[in-house]
Design a protein around this motif. Sequence first.
Motif, PDB file in Angstrom:
ATOM      1  N   MET A 171      -7.686  11.768  -5.357  1.00 41.32           N
ATOM      2  CA  MET A 171      -7.649  11.715  -6.801  1.00 41.32           C
ATOM      3  C   MET A 171      -7.381  10.340  -7.218  1.00 41.32           C
ATOM      4  N   ALA A 172      -6.792   9.526  -6.530  1.00 37.71           N
ATOM      5  CA  ALA A 172      -6.507   7.972  -6.773  1.00 37.71           C
ATOM      6  C   ALA A 172      -6.671   7.224  -5.620  1.00 37.71           C
ATOM      7  N   GLY A 173      -6.759   6.087  -5.677  1.00 38.04           N
ATOM      8  CA  GLY A 173      -7.142   4.925  -5.025  1.00 38.04           C
ATOM      9  C   GLY A 173      -6.434   3.434  -5.315  1.00 38.04           C
ATOM     10  N   VAL A 174      -6.507   2.538  -4.412  1.00 37.94           N
ATOM     11  CA  VAL A 174      -5.753   1.498  -4.521  1.00 37.94           C
ATOM     12  C   VAL A 174      -6.550   0.248  -3.889  1.00 37.94           C
ATOM     13  N   LEU A 175      -6.628  -0.853  -4.464  1.00 31.46           N
ATOM     14  CA  LEU A 175      -7.252  -2.067  -3.773  1.00 31.46           C
ATOM     15  C   LEU A 175      -6.307  -3.002  -3.929  1.00 31.46           C
ATOM     16  N   ILE A 176      -6.211  -3.977  -3.208  1.00 34.36           N
ATOM     17  CA  ILE A 176      -5.262  -4.991  -3.188  1.00 34.36           C
ATOM     18  C   ILE A 176      -6.066  -6.185  -2.690  1.00 34.36           C
ATOM     19  N   GLU A 177      -5.784  -7.141  -3.752  1.00 39.11           N
ATOM     20  CA  GLU A 177      -6.236  -8.553  -3.267  1.00 39.11           C
ATOM     21  C   GLU A 177      -5.226  -9.855  -3.487  1.00 39.11           C
ATOM     22  N   PRO A 208       0.856  -1.095   0.132  1.00 40.05           N
ATOM     23  CA  PRO A 208       0.070   0.088   0.191  1.00 40.05           C
ATOM     24  C   PRO A 208       0.863   1.315  -0.128  1.00 40.05           C
ATOM     25  N   PHE A 209       1.940   1.218   0.828  1.00 36.94           N
ATOM     26  CA  PHE A 209       2.735   2.458   1.049  1.00 36.94           C
ATOM     27  C   PHE A 209       3.470   2.640  -0.355  1.00 36.94           C
ATOM     28  N   LEU A 210       4.207   1.634  -0.705  1.00 35.35           N
ATOM     29  CA  LEU A 210       4.907   1.782  -2.030  1.00 35.35           C
ATOM     30  C   LEU A 210       4.087   2.115  -3.267  1.00 35.35           C
ATOM     31  N   THR A 211       2.872   1.614  -3.267  1.00 31.92           N
ATOM     32  CA  THR A 211       2.009   2.174  -4.621  1.00 31.92           C
ATOM     33  C   THR A 211       1.580   3.678  -4.343  1.00 31.92           C
ATOM     34  N   ALA A 212       1.347   4.099  -3.316  1.00 30.64           N
ATOM     35  CA  ALA A 212       0.907   5.527  -2.759  1.00 30.64           C
ATOM     36  C   ALA A 212       2.090   6.466  -3.226  1.00 30.64           C
ATOM     37  N   VAL A 213       3.476   6.019  -2.947  1.00 33.36           N
ATOM     38  CA  VAL A 213       4.468   6.924  -3.022  1.00 33.36           C
ATOM     39  C   VAL A 213       4.641   6.933  -4.665  1.00 33.36           C
ATOM     40  N   ALA A 214       4.505   5.495  -5.228  1.00 32.10           N
ATOM     41  CA  ALA A 214       4.562   5.756  -6.915  1.00 32.10           C
ATOM     42  C   ALA A 214       3.572   6.509  -7.365  1.00 32.10           C
ATOM     43  N   TRP A 232      -0.591 -15.107  -5.229  1.00 29.00           N
ATOM     44  CA  TRP A 232      -0.626 -14.148  -6.227  1.00 29.00           C
ATOM     45  C   TRP A 232      -1.249 -13.080  -5.469  1.00 29.00           C
ATOM     46  N   VAL A 233      -0.787 -11.911  -5.924  1.00 30.60           N
ATOM     47  CA  VAL A 233      -0.930 -10.359  -5.257  1.00 30.60           C
ATOM     48  C   VAL A 233      -1.676  -9.733  -6.768  1.00 30.60           C
ATOM     49  N   VAL A 234      -2.806  -9.054  -6.541  1.00 28.98           N
ATOM     50  CA  VAL A 234      -3.023  -8.163  -7.603  1.00 28.98           C
ATOM     51  C   VAL A 234      -3.572  -6.996  -7.075  1.00 28.98           C
ATOM     52  N   VAL A 235      -2.894  -5.820  -7.505  1.00 29.28           N
ATOM     53  CA  VAL A 235      -3.044  -4.519  -7.031  1.00 29.28           C
ATOM     54  C   VAL A 235      -3.891  -3.415  -7.874  1.00 29.28           C
ATOM     55  N   GLY A 236      -4.850  -3.171  -7.831  1.00 31.89           N
ATOM     56  CA  GLY A 236      -5.877  -2.407  -8.637  1.00 31.89           C
ATOM     57  C   GLY A 236      -5.743  -0.920  -8.602  1.00 31.89           C
ATOM     58  N   ILE A 237      -5.414  -0.232  -9.442  1.00 26.60           N
ATOM     59  CA  ILE A 237      -5.199   1.381  -9.155  1.00 26.60           C
ATOM     60  C   ILE A 237      -6.097   2.356  -9.925  1.00 26.60           C
ATOM     61  N   GLY A 238      -6.833   2.973  -9.380  1.00 27.12           N
ATOM     62  CA  GLY A 238      -7.961   3.840 -10.041  1.00 27.12           C
ATOM     63  C   GLY A 238      -7.347   5.314  -9.814  1.00 27.12           C
ATOM     64  N   ALA A 239      -7.296   6.101 -11.062  1.00 31.66           N
ATOM     65  CA  ALA A 239      -6.624   7.706 -10.729  1.00 31.66           C
ATOM     66  C   ALA A 239      -7.626   8.387 -11.523  1.00 31.66           C
TER      67      ALA A 239
END
Length: 243
Positions: A113-119, A74-80, A128-135
Amino acid sequence: MNWRFEYHETLGSTSDLCKIRAEAGEPEYLAVQAFSQTAGRGTRGRTWTDPGGNLAISLLFRPADPATFIAALPFLTAVALYETATHFCPSPVGPMPFMVKWPNDLLLDGRKMAGVLIETGGPQGRPWVVVGIGANLTQAPEIPGRRLAALSEKTAAPSAKAFGEILVAQIERWTTILTAQGFAPIRAAWLARAHPVGSRLAVQGCETYITGSFSGLDAQGRLLLTLPNGETIPVVTGDILLD
């Protein structure tokens, strides 16, 4: 990492397709992007509305150390996301308008402005890990009770494809840092881009509402909340509301 980008004009959910591929044995580093998404979703069962022209992308990972990777993701994706947004808006007038909010939202002028969903899923030996990102790039949807923003308020909106390519490159860079150096540099990068320590906030759960001040992150990424009585508690889950 050799990412394989798969583009679709319209999908119900990029994450749903990514999970189907994962269950079928698809190797990691698959990026599924839709230029229009009709059934996107966010955390806690919320819908993520996509009016078109915005980012809808999901990434497939098969980490060797799932627990460590999932805790940092979550933190890695937010920084990216923050770094990708500033790549396309490098010289704002006045203070930097972007900020990350625990654990993985990107705010623009205080609005999401953007959010993340990790499943996650898969067998124990090959998870497996799927990270969905909407912006929101071109426009922010209108959702009653929610304050949303779009990148186009600050700069000419890039194409969703261009934004997605830079975002994946940033996620790859921070994933490499995680593998080499652990969570500490990601934690430091997140804190440098977040609401300042001492900010007043509230944590809203299903049946709770706790107010206090932000006191940073612990080594596991839990939000530290200092209560009015001076006690500091770790927060594992909940909606964060900023004053």
